[in-house]
Design a protein around this motif. Structure first.
Motif, PDB file in Angstrom:
ATOM      1  N   UNK A  35      11.876  -1.612   2.712  1.00 58.80           N
ATOM      2  CA  UNK A  35      11.595  -2.618   2.074  1.00 58.80           C
ATOM      3  C   UNK A  35      10.061  -3.113   2.678  1.00 58.80           C
ATOM      4  N   UNK A  36       9.327  -2.162   3.259  1.00 59.24           N
ATOM      5  CA  UNK A  36       8.082  -2.480   3.622  1.00 59.24           C
ATOM      6  C   UNK A  36       7.104  -2.583   2.445  1.00 59.24           C
ATOM      7  N   UNK A  37       6.032  -3.809   2.878  1.00 60.39           N
ATOM      8  CA  UNK A  37       5.030  -3.799   2.038  1.00 60.39           C
ATOM      9  C   UNK A  37       3.916  -2.858   2.114  1.00 60.39           C
ATOM     10  N   UNK A  38       4.080  -1.850   2.573  1.00 60.34           N
ATOM     11  CA  UNK A  38       3.218  -0.698   2.585  1.00 60.34           C
ATOM     12  C   UNK A  38       3.095   0.141   1.516  1.00 60.34           C
ATOM     13  N   UNK A  39       4.266   0.259   1.031  1.00 61.16           N
ATOM     14  CA  UNK A  39       4.570   1.005  -0.520  1.00 61.16           C
ATOM     15  C   UNK A  39       5.125   0.090  -1.391  1.00 61.16           C
ATOM     16  N   UNK A  40       4.172  -0.174  -2.690  1.00 62.27           N
ATOM     17  CA  UNK A  40       4.811  -1.309  -3.516  1.00 62.27           C
ATOM     18  C   UNK A  40       4.697  -0.702  -4.853  1.00 62.27           C
ATOM     19  N   UNK A  41       5.634  -0.470  -5.575  1.00 64.87           N
ATOM     20  CA  UNK A  41       5.440  -0.310  -7.038  1.00 64.87           C
ATOM     21  C   UNK A  41       4.515  -0.983  -7.758  1.00 64.87           C
ATOM     22  N   UNK A  42       3.557  -0.539  -8.710  1.00 66.59           N
ATOM     23  CA  UNK A  42       2.499  -1.010  -9.509  1.00 66.59           C
ATOM     24  C   UNK A  42       3.063  -2.281 -10.418  1.00 66.59           C
ATOM     25  N   UNK A  43       4.171  -2.126 -10.711  1.00 68.87           N
ATOM     26  CA  UNK A  43       4.608  -3.234 -11.480  1.00 68.87           C
ATOM     27  C   UNK A  43       5.112  -4.513 -10.550  1.00 68.87           C
ATOM     28  N   UNK A  44       5.058  -4.504  -9.476  1.00 67.79           N
ATOM     29  CA  UNK A  44       5.294  -5.493  -8.533  1.00 67.79           C
ATOM     30  C   UNK A  44       3.967  -6.111  -7.739  1.00 67.79           C
ATOM     31  N   UNK A  45       2.798  -5.458  -8.132  1.00 65.01           N
ATOM     32  CA  UNK A  45       1.511  -5.968  -7.704  1.00 65.01           C
ATOM     33  C   UNK A  45       1.241  -7.363  -8.238  1.00 65.01           C
ATOM     34  N   UNK A  46       0.735  -8.350  -7.386  1.00 67.98           N
ATOM     35  CA  UNK A  46       0.382  -9.580  -7.652  1.00 67.98           C
ATOM     36  C   UNK A  46      -0.866  -9.517  -8.898  1.00 67.98           C
ATOM     37  N   UNK A  47      -1.731  -8.613  -8.439  1.00 69.00           N
ATOM     38  CA  UNK A  47      -2.971  -8.504  -9.327  1.00 69.00           C
ATOM     39  C   UNK A  47      -2.663  -7.141 -10.423  1.00 69.00           C
ATOM     40  N   UNK A  48      -1.913  -6.695 -10.507  1.00 71.00           N
ATOM     41  CA  UNK A  48      -1.556  -5.724 -11.251  1.00 71.00           C
ATOM     42  C   UNK A  48      -1.819  -6.015 -12.967  1.00 71.00           C
ATOM     43  N   UNK A  49      -1.654  -7.110 -13.284  1.00 71.91           N
ATOM     44  CA  UNK A  49      -2.170  -7.311 -14.740  1.00 71.91           C
ATOM     45  C   UNK A  49      -3.737  -7.747 -15.016  1.00 71.91           C
ATOM     46  N   UNK A  50      -4.472  -7.656 -13.724  1.00 81.45           N
ATOM     47  CA  UNK A  50      -5.783  -7.762 -13.956  1.00 81.45           C
ATOM     48  C   UNK A  50      -6.318  -6.490 -14.584  1.00 81.45           C
ATOM     49  N   UNK A  51      -7.600  -6.430 -15.184  1.00 82.90           N
ATOM     50  CA  UNK A  51      -8.258  -5.081 -15.533  1.00 82.90           C
ATOM     51  C   UNK A  51      -8.338  -4.214 -14.519  1.00 82.90           C
ATOM     52  N   UNK A  52      -8.288  -2.946 -15.051  1.00 84.48           N
ATOM     53  CA  UNK A  52      -8.301  -1.978 -13.748  1.00 84.48           C
ATOM     54  C   UNK A  52      -9.860  -2.092 -13.399  1.00 84.48           C
ATOM     55  N   UNK A  53      -9.967  -1.610 -12.029  1.00 84.07           N
ATOM     56  CA  UNK A  53     -11.323  -1.451 -11.440  1.00 84.07           C
ATOM     57  C   UNK A  53     -12.206  -0.567 -11.802  1.00 84.07           C
ATOM     58  N   UNK A  54     -13.427  -0.625 -11.454  1.00 77.71           N
ATOM     59  CA  UNK A  54     -14.425   0.553 -11.858  1.00 77.71           C
ATOM     60  C   UNK A  54     -13.873   1.699 -11.194  1.00 77.71           C
ATOM     61  N   UNK A  55     -13.397   1.564 -10.035  1.00 75.57           N
ATOM     62  CA  UNK A  55     -13.094   2.966  -9.327  1.00 75.57           C
ATOM     63  C   UNK A  55     -11.973   3.677 -10.107  1.00 75.57           C
ATOM     64  N   UNK A  56     -11.067   2.702 -10.388  1.00 79.73           N
ATOM     65  CA  UNK A  56     -10.118   3.292 -10.990  1.00 79.73           C
ATOM     66  C   UNK A  56     -10.311   3.991 -12.525  1.00 79.73           C
ATOM     67  N   UNK A  57     -11.074   3.253 -13.206  1.00 77.88           N
ATOM     68  CA  UNK A  57     -11.451   3.639 -14.568  1.00 77.88           C
ATOM     69  C   UNK A  57     -12.380   4.988 -14.288  1.00 77.88           C
ATOM     70  N   UNK A  58     -12.873   5.170 -13.295  1.00 72.78           N
ATOM     71  CA  UNK A  58     -14.092   6.578 -13.147  1.00 72.78           C
ATOM     72  C   UNK A  58     -12.915   7.603 -12.616  1.00 72.78           C
ATOM     73  N   UNK A  59     -12.075   7.429 -11.968  1.00 72.33           N
ATOM     74  CA  UNK A  59     -11.139   8.331 -11.525  1.00 72.33           C
ATOM     75  C   UNK A  59     -10.146   8.753 -12.468  1.00 72.33           C
ATOM     76  N   UNK A  60      -9.504   7.639 -13.300  1.00 65.22           N
ATOM     77  CA  UNK A  60      -8.849   7.922 -14.427  1.00 65.22           C
ATOM     78  C   UNK A  60      -9.653   8.990 -15.614  1.00 65.22           C
TER      79      UNK A  60
END
Length: 95
Positions: A35-60
């Motif tokens: 139950x550690x907070x070191x690994x979290x499902x992206x669906x459980x991220x507090x900021x998961x609904x925000x637009x992806x970051x520039x780094x995510x966009x570039x990598x994706x």
């Protein structure tokens, strides 16, 4: 006559002074409890609904081109969905 205490005596120890253990402190530990907070499902991220970051966009974008799946890149994805697509493309590529 009293002497002034030194900074060492009045301040707590700086964690950066600890010796490096060789482990990446940002990576989940194999000893982390389930139950550690070191690994979290992206669906459980507090900021998961925000637009992806520039780094995510570039990598994706790069991963989708390398995987010959240009449809995997969508500039309107949120952080959580981008993370899931990145993970899927990395797994497919064996990364």
């Amino acid at each position: 006559m009293s002497s002034n205490p030194s900074a060492r005596d009045t301040h707590s120890r700086n964690p950066q002074d600890a010796p490096f253990t060789g482990e990446n402190p940002k990576m989940p530990s194999e000893n982390a409890p389930p139950n550690s907070n070191q690994i979290k499902d992206p669906d459980d991220w507090v900021s998961g609904g925000e637009p992806m970051t520039g780094a995510q966009a570039s990598y994706l974008k790069t991963l989708s081109e390398e995987a010959h799946e240009p449809e995997a890149f969508d500039p309107k994805l949120d952080k959580a969905e981008a993370s899931k697509r990145i993970d899927a493309l990395k797994e497919k590529a064996g990364l």
